[in-house]
Scaffold this active site. Sequence first.
Site, mmCIF file in Angstrom:
data_model
loop_
_atom_site.group_PDB
_atom_site.id
_atom_site.type_symbol
_atom_site.label_atom_id
_atom_site.label_comp_id
_atom_site.label_asym_id
_atom_site.label_seq_id
_atom_site.Cartn_x
_atom_site.Cartn_y
_atom_site.Cartn_z
ATOM 1 N N GLN A 101 -24.181 -32.838 -107.362
ATOM 2 C CA GLN A 101 -23.475 -33.156 -108.612
ATOM 3 C C GLN A 101 -23.748 -34.618 -108.947
ATOM 4 O O GLN A 101 -22.892 -35.492 -108.791
ATOM 5 C CB GLN A 101 -21.980 -32.877 -108.451
ATOM 6 C CG GLN A 101 -21.680 -31.416 -108.148
ATOM 7 C CD GLN A 101 -20.198 -31.154 -107.953
ATOM 8 O OE1 GLN A 101 -19.367 -32.034 -108.095
ATOM 9 N NE2 GLN A 101 -19.857 -29.922 -107.630
ATOM 10 N N ASP A 176 -39.283 -25.131 -106.837
ATOM 11 C CA ASP A 176 -38.841 -25.393 -108.205
ATOM 12 C C ASP A 176 -39.493 -26.682 -108.693
ATOM 13 O O ASP A 176 -40.144 -27.400 -107.940
ATOM 14 C CB ASP A 176 -37.308 -25.474 -108.308
ATOM 15 C CG ASP A 176 -36.697 -26.455 -107.324
ATOM 16 O OD1 ASP A 176 -37.326 -27.506 -107.071
ATOM 17 O OD2 ASP A 176 -35.615 -26.175 -106.794
ATOM 18 N N LYS A 199 -39.051 -21.258 -112.094
ATOM 19 C CA LYS A 199 -37.879 -20.375 -112.094
ATOM 20 C C LYS A 199 -36.859 -20.831 -113.115
ATOM 21 O O LYS A 199 -36.865 -21.978 -113.564
ATOM 22 C CB LYS A 199 -37.219 -20.325 -110.717
ATOM 23 C CG LYS A 199 -36.550 -21.619 -110.295
ATOM 24 C CD LYS A 199 -35.919 -21.490 -108.925
ATOM 25 C CE LYS A 199 -35.323 -22.811 -108.455
ATOM 26 N NZ LYS A 199 -34.217 -23.284 -109.266
ATOM 27 N N ASP A 225 -38.538 -27.486 -99.139
ATOM 28 C CA ASP A 225 -37.397 -27.921 -99.948
ATOM 29 C C ASP A 225 -36.594 -28.921 -99.132
ATOM 30 O O ASP A 225 -36.798 -29.060 -97.920
ATOM 31 C CB ASP A 225 -36.525 -26.737 -100.345
ATOM 32 C CG ASP A 225 -35.844 -26.934 -101.701
ATOM 33 O OD1 ASP A 225 -35.818 -28.090 -102.182
ATOM 34 O OD2 ASP A 225 -35.350 -25.956 -102.265
ATOM 35 N N ASP A 229 -29.483 -23.642 -98.937
ATOM 36 C CA ASP A 229 -28.050 -23.392 -99.036
ATOM 37 C C ASP A 229 -27.794 -21.891 -98.925
ATOM 38 O O ASP A 229 -27.719 -21.337 -97.831
ATOM 39 C CB ASP A 229 -27.503 -23.981 -100.327
ATOM 40 C CG ASP A 229 -25.980 -23.930 -100.404
ATOM 41 O OD1 ASP A 229 -25.350 -23.406 -99.450
ATOM 42 O OD2 ASP A 229 -25.406 -24.384 -101.394
ATOM 43 N N THR A 233 -32.854 -19.112 -103.876
ATOM 44 C CA THR A 233 -34.091 -19.656 -104.439
ATOM 45 C C THR A 233 -35.265 -19.412 -103.487
ATOM 46 O O THR A 233 -36.340 -18.976 -103.901
ATOM 47 C CB THR A 233 -33.935 -21.163 -104.698
ATOM 48 O OG1 THR A 233 -32.965 -21.357 -105.720
ATOM 49 C CG2 THR A 233 -35.251 -21.781 -105.137
#
Length: 322
Positions: A101, A176, A199, A225, A229, A233
């Site tokens: 965030q 990504d 994506k 990556d 999590d 993905t």
Amino acid sequence: MNLHGRDIKIFTANSNPELARAMSEYLGLPLGKSEVGAFSDGEISVSVFESVRGSDVFVVQSTSNPVNTHLMELLIMIDAFKRASAGRITAVLPYFGYARQDRKAKGRDPISAKLVANMITTAGADRVLTMDLHAYQLQGFFDIPVDHLVGMAILAPYMEQKFHDNKENLVVMSPDLGSIPRARMFAERLEAPIAIVDKRRAKANESEVMHIIGEVEGKDIIILDDMIDTAGTLVNAANAIMAQGARSICACATHGVLSGPAIERLEASPIEEIVLVDTIALPPEKALPKIKMLTCAPMFAEAIARIYSDKPISPLVNWKPM
């Protein structure tokens, strides 16, 4: 160990005490005597059983699941050392939670990464030592110095050894668009081409693979990556790559968050091996046979020694495990 007049002390809370203990052993130091528990109502209780007056204190704590509990343990420990007149306090965060965030993606979004950075600073930390922030610009969220280590220095040697006799067939895949810079550096280290998964994410923790940019047919693919999590993905990317004729797929990431259905997804996926760094402790119930853990303890220990002796951290970008 005493390099310039102050003693060095390493303490840990409850997120990853084995990693902190390994760092201390690497440096030839005892782990600091402390206890982090909770009162009957759930409030965090911290007790420090040795003097830290004038000491260079390093607090090892990943803000991993349960994130809020581990974050509060870190903040209260830092406050305890500050009030005990520690000479300098370094928050050692192998994994920094709330990092995703980091901006207002839509109206009225919080920027939690900045809030948590402010909390760590306000608690009394003088500097931060961490690894593979979700976005490199998060270093600027702190108003204190941040030393940023890269997991690639641990992951790349393992992959170089794994594919030593088959490097010409290797392709590094970014899952990504945001991971392209990281994948490009990794590919350069392995002298391999890069491919990209394009994506579209419908909502948090859900993604839809659109198409693959690059040649994957008949190739050995490494999907890279910063974290895994829920593994949505990663598994969607692996399925799309395999559908286009990849010969084999392995994945590597610095942080194994592995929340929600991650373990079930990884177990059922075509990924042959998942290589993680132990910035987050892996519970026994999540220890799949296809998961390989590499330790970051020697690298963090070396960084701690360099911070203590006022030496640069930058050489650790090309750090090589013994």
